[in-house]
Design an enzyme around this catalytic site. Structure first.
Site, mmCIF file in Angstrom:
data_model
loop_
_atom_site.group_PDB
_atom_site.id
_atom_site.type_symbol
_atom_site.label_atom_id
_atom_site.label_comp_id
_atom_site.label_asym_id
_atom_site.label_seq_id
_atom_site.Cartn_x
_atom_site.Cartn_y
_atom_site.Cartn_z
ATOM 1 N N THR A 31 0.571 -1.451 -0.101
ATOM 2 C CA THR A 31 0.012 -0.323 0.212
ATOM 3 C C THR A 31 0.831 1.109 -0.313
ATOM 4 O O THR A 31 2.000 1.415 -0.206
ATOM 5 C CB THR A 31 -0.814 -0.034 1.038
ATOM 6 N N ASN A 32 -0.024 2.151 0.278
ATOM 7 C CA ASN A 32 1.347 3.745 0.259
ATOM 8 C C ASN A 32 0.609 4.719 1.206
ATOM 9 O O ASN A 32 -0.748 4.190 2.043
ATOM 10 C CB ASN A 32 1.164 4.346 -1.363
ATOM 11 N N LEU A 33 0.975 5.471 1.312
ATOM 12 C CA LEU A 33 0.860 6.576 2.328
ATOM 13 C C LEU A 33 0.269 7.285 2.285
ATOM 14 O O LEU A 33 -0.326 7.854 2.850
ATOM 15 C CB LEU A 33 2.255 7.290 2.793
ATOM 16 N N SER A 34 -1.162 7.403 1.065
ATOM 17 C CA SER A 34 -1.847 8.362 0.827
ATOM 18 C C SER A 34 -3.044 8.152 1.979
ATOM 19 O O SER A 34 -3.447 7.085 2.463
ATOM 20 C CB SER A 34 -2.153 8.084 -0.386
ATOM 21 N N ALA B 38 -4.200 7.549 -4.779
ATOM 22 C CA ALA B 38 -3.199 7.263 -4.919
ATOM 23 C C ALA B 38 -2.651 5.416 -5.215
ATOM 24 O O ALA B 38 -2.657 4.274 -4.514
ATOM 25 C CB ALA B 38 -2.519 7.252 -3.634
#
Ligand code: CTP
Ligand code: CA
Length: 223
Positions: free
Chosen positions: A33-36, A100
């Site tokens: 995943t990512n930090l959005s 994102a």
């Protein structure tokens, strides 16, 4: 009260917005995943609803309350986001892709938790496969909404934003000026379209969202 007095510049218009990260599972307990944080997309959904639009928000895994009057669809993976967006997109007036989206996902999903291997087998390696491009998919539709993309870049924002405008064949690209916008409550935006460039100076995300909604309303009114 401020919300109530926003001009109803999008009355009768339908907006579809993607927001947040996606989560691409590796096994039942892990994923990519990512930090959005989803804050910009949720602020835009709120600003669009204030402006009188009928708003559908397709959200990846985030911890944010649904803005008043907004229809929300929760998804986890990029493929699920694609499947939620594409069948609805042709009926919309505007599509705004703030999500994102993970560019890649693990090629295979392990049915059970992957265990450490004893001895010197070493860590597992993962093959990745590319996710569908939701924004480019919507932009390719025959009868398509006004398409707005976001660009998160760490360098050469204006050049990369213009490249994305042309490559994805969208109507407007919005770039985040400066690094580390993820999770913050403020931001500064660069608007890039066929007519040129325009900066929305640093402000809180809701104020910027209202400004961006006004920019989109102007472009819808003068095609
Ligand atoms: N986007 C999308 N689906 C994807 C990837 C991106 O809808 N699979 C959308 C994003 O929501 C954003 C825009 O496309 O509005 C640009 O995303 P970005 O990650 O900056 O562009 P990419 O084309 O993925 O290129 P790169 O990550 O290599 O810069
Ligand atoms: Ca990307």
């Amino acid at each position: 009260l401020i919300a109530f007095f926003q001009p109803k510049r999008l009355a009768g218009k339908k907006l579809l917005i993607t927001a947040g990260p996606t989560f691409e599972p590796i096994d039942p307990v892990r994923g990519l995943t990512n930090l959005s944080s989803g804050k910009m997309g949720f602020a835009l959904a709120r600003a669009a609803a204030e402006a009188g639009a009928e708003v559908t928000l397709v959200a990846g895994p985030v911890h944010l309350p649904t803005p008043r009057g907004v229809r929300r669809i929760d998804v986890q993976t990029a493929q699920q986001m694609f499947d939620a967006v594409l069948p609805r997109a042709a009926q919309q007036d505007v599509f705004v892709a703030t999500a994102a989206v993970a560019d890649w996902r693990p090629a295979t999903l392990a049915e059970h938790k992957i265990k450490k291997q004893p001895g010197d087998a070493g860590p597992p390696s993962f093959a990745l496969t590319e996710n569908p491009d939701i924004l480019a998919g919507v932009a390719k539709l025959g009868s398509r909404p006004f398409c707005v993309g976001f660009a998160a870049e760490s360098q050469d924002l204006a050049r990369h934003a213009r490249q994305k405008l042309e490559r994805k064949k969208v109507d407007l690209i919005v770039g985040n000026i400066g690094a580390a916008t993820f999770g913050r409550d403020d931001n500064a935006l660069l608007l890039v379209d066929a007519a040129g460039e325009r900066e929305l100076p640093r402000n809180d995300k809701l104020t910027l969202a209202r400004e961006l909604i006004a920019e989109i309303a102007t472009r819808l009114a003068t095609p």
